[in-house]
Motif scaffolding. Structure first.
Motif, mmCIF file in Angstrom:
data_model
loop_
_atom_site.group_PDB
_atom_site.id
_atom_site.type_symbol
_atom_site.label_atom_id
_atom_site.label_comp_id
_atom_site.label_asym_id
_atom_site.label_seq_id
_atom_site.Cartn_x
_atom_site.Cartn_y
_atom_site.Cartn_z
ATOM 1 N N GLY A 183 0.907 -1.161 0.466
ATOM 2 C CA GLY A 183 -0.242 0.057 0.304
ATOM 3 C C GLY A 183 0.368 1.217 -0.107
ATOM 4 N N LEU A 184 -0.031 2.421 0.421
ATOM 5 C CA LEU A 184 0.981 3.927 0.437
ATOM 6 C C LEU A 184 2.130 4.387 1.200
ATOM 7 C CD1 LEU A 184 -1.998 5.920 0.514
ATOM 8 C CD2 LEU A 184 -0.398 4.995 -2.076
ATOM 9 N N SER A 185 1.812 3.387 2.345
ATOM 10 C CA SER A 185 2.958 4.060 3.295
ATOM 11 C C SER A 185 4.025 2.879 2.494
ATOM 12 C CB SER A 185 2.252 2.821 4.505
ATOM 13 O OG SER A 185 2.779 1.066 4.349
ATOM 14 N N ALA A 186 4.032 1.438 2.568
ATOM 15 C CA ALA A 186 5.562 0.741 1.320
ATOM 16 C C ALA A 186 5.675 2.205 1.133
ATOM 17 C CB ALA A 186 5.147 -0.654 1.161
ATOM 18 N N VAL A 187 5.180 1.966 -0.300
ATOM 19 C CA VAL A 187 4.963 2.821 -1.428
ATOM 20 C C VAL A 187 6.319 4.417 -0.852
ATOM 21 C CG1 VAL A 187 4.402 4.665 -3.486
ATOM 22 C CG2 VAL A 187 3.339 2.090 -2.795
ATOM 23 N N GLY A 192 11.258 7.100 -0.080
ATOM 24 C CA GLY A 192 12.490 7.842 0.290
ATOM 25 C C GLY A 192 13.933 7.131 0.237
ATOM 26 N N LEU A 193 13.459 5.662 0.741
ATOM 27 C CA LEU A 193 14.809 5.163 0.438
ATOM 28 C C LEU A 193 15.647 5.730 -0.982
ATOM 29 C CD1 LEU A 193 15.577 1.758 2.002
ATOM 30 C CD2 LEU A 193 16.781 2.520 -0.077
ATOM 31 N N VAL A 194 15.218 5.473 -1.939
ATOM 32 C CA VAL A 194 15.270 5.489 -3.177
ATOM 33 C C VAL A 194 15.963 7.314 -3.557
ATOM 34 C CG1 VAL A 194 14.536 5.960 -6.262
ATOM 35 C CG2 VAL A 194 13.984 3.994 -4.971
ATOM 36 N N HIS A 213 24.661 4.864 5.685
ATOM 37 C CA HIS A 213 23.468 6.373 5.555
ATOM 38 C C HIS A 213 21.787 6.005 5.810
ATOM 39 C CE1 HIS A 213 22.019 9.893 4.012
ATOM 40 N NE2 HIS A 213 21.768 9.448 2.739
ATOM 41 N N LEU A 214 21.161 5.203 4.489
ATOM 42 C CA LEU A 214 20.377 4.469 4.091
ATOM 43 C C LEU A 214 20.040 3.822 5.254
ATOM 44 C CD1 LEU A 214 20.956 2.834 0.415
ATOM 45 C CD2 LEU A 214 19.946 5.289 1.266
#
Length: 381
Positions: A183-187, A192-194, A213-214
């Motif tokens: 869902g949206l939280s995973a997106v 953010g990580l990308v 850092h990640l």
């Protein structure tokens, strides 16, 4: 404006061929001619309702309304031919056909509006996917790369899997990951990580430094989201972070709880298992010392296959997992694009098109024609 153009605008994007339109028209003509020629005790005109009902299955509301009006006109003609004085029964039948025609027209109108909304949603999802998961370049540095992404969410184009690639000093750096959840939280976590990965490219960080850092970015993001979303506290990201060197036949790898890559060489498949995997990103704050770089030999002609667990955990109807390593070994494909396309199609065949999780696949190779210096052999295995 001609009638076909008007009906096309009123009826939405559905533009049926002449053959389909002829079906309800033929039904009306046949029922009308047969009913007029049969004894009055036999009534076929109630079957005229089939014409607008069938039209609604392939035509827009404009065409459905037109066929409904034609059916009502045919019914009035049949009844007048049998009895010029409209009886109460005839009036009731006509009113019923009008009501049904109006109903199916409204149904078609609502359905078309929903389809237009879904089309807009899918268009936005495609745009979001291109922003989050920009198509990997076909070529970067000395490497050829191909990728494919399949979302488990119905009608969605994006999910919690991620990948990205950047050029750093003397190497190509790549990340592939899988956010826990859907869902949206995973997106949001994936996006953010990308962004953090891409934004770090200019800093020339070491692999342990970029992993820390990640991890810290993901942990910070999860902590702040947990203030408004209780489920966020249980989030984390498995990831692989790799450096493929431009002039040395090796790949440096940090594994943060992610499925190991497969190395295809001369018809054989090897799983690149690390000795010291790190925890998934986001579980806690992290430092560089927690991440160990492990090195594997990667010579021209080798093909490296990266994937998320949605690939190897995809099940068929009998509950069997997808045999990724066995499949790629039997195919012995050397072209990254051909390989990811073949895995994609075979994965859909294996699951019947119903994946239980998002799936991302990245394949890369250094062409044989571009053999560089062979340094670094003592650091590879």
């Amino acid at each position: 404006m001609d009638m076909r153009h008007f009906l096309g605008r009123f009826g939405g994007s559905r533009r049926p061929g002449n053959g389909l339109v002829a079906v309800p028209v033929a039904i009306i003509l046949v029922i009308t001619l047969v009913d007029i020629r049969t004894p009055q005790k036999i009534h076929l005109d109630p079957f005229l309702v089939a014409a607008p009902a069938i039209t609604a299955s392939f035509g827009g509301p404009g065409l459905t309304a037109a066929v409904g009006a034609l059916a009502v006109g045919a019914q009035i003609l049949i009844q007048y031919s049998q009895d010029p004085l409209m009886t109460a029964n005839h009036q009731a039948q006509t009113a019923a056909l009008i009501l049904i025609s109006v109903f199916v027209t409204l149904f078609r109108f609502v359905l078309d509006r929903r389809q237009r909304q879904m089309h807009r949603v899918r268009s936005v999802a495609v745009a979001a996917q291109k922003l989050l998961l920009r198509p990997l370049p076909r070529r970067i540095g000395p490497l050829l790369i191909a990728s494919v992404y399949v979302s488990a969410e119905e009608d969605a184009q994006i999910g919690g899997d991620l990948y990205a690639v950047v050029s750093v000093a003397g190497a190509v750096r790549l990340v592939i990951g899988d956010v826990r959840g859907k869902g949206l939280s995973a997106v949001e976590d994936a996006a953010g990580l990308v962004a953090a990965f891409r934004g770090s490219a200019y800093r020339n960080l070491s692999l342990p430094a970029i992993a820390a850092h990640l991890a810290n970015f993901t942990h910070w993001n999860i902590v702040h989201r947990a203030e408004v979303d209780d489920d966020a506290a249980e989030s984390f990201v498995t990831a692989l972070i790799l450096d493929i060197h431009d002039d040395r036949p090796r790949v440096d790898l940090v594994d943060c709880g992610h499925p190991p890559p497969l190395l295809l060489r001369n018809g054989t498949v090897r799983t690149l298992e690390v000795d010291e995997p790190a925890p998934p990103l986001g579980l806690s704050a992290a430092s560089e010392s927690e991440y160990v770089v492990e090195t594997f030999r990667f010579v021209p002609g080798d093909l490296l296959l990266l994937y998320t667990d949605g690939v190897v955990e995809a099940r068929d109807r009998g509950g069997g997992f997808y045999p990724l390593a066995d499949q790629v070994a039997s195919w012995n494909e050397a072209d990254p694009q051909v390989l990811v396309d073949r895995i994609h199609q075979d994965l859909l065949r294996h699951t019947g098109g119903d994946l239980g999780d998002d799936a991302a696949i990245v394949a890369l190779t250094r062409p044989l024609a571009e053999v560089g210096p062979s340094g670094g052999a003592t650091e590879s295995r």
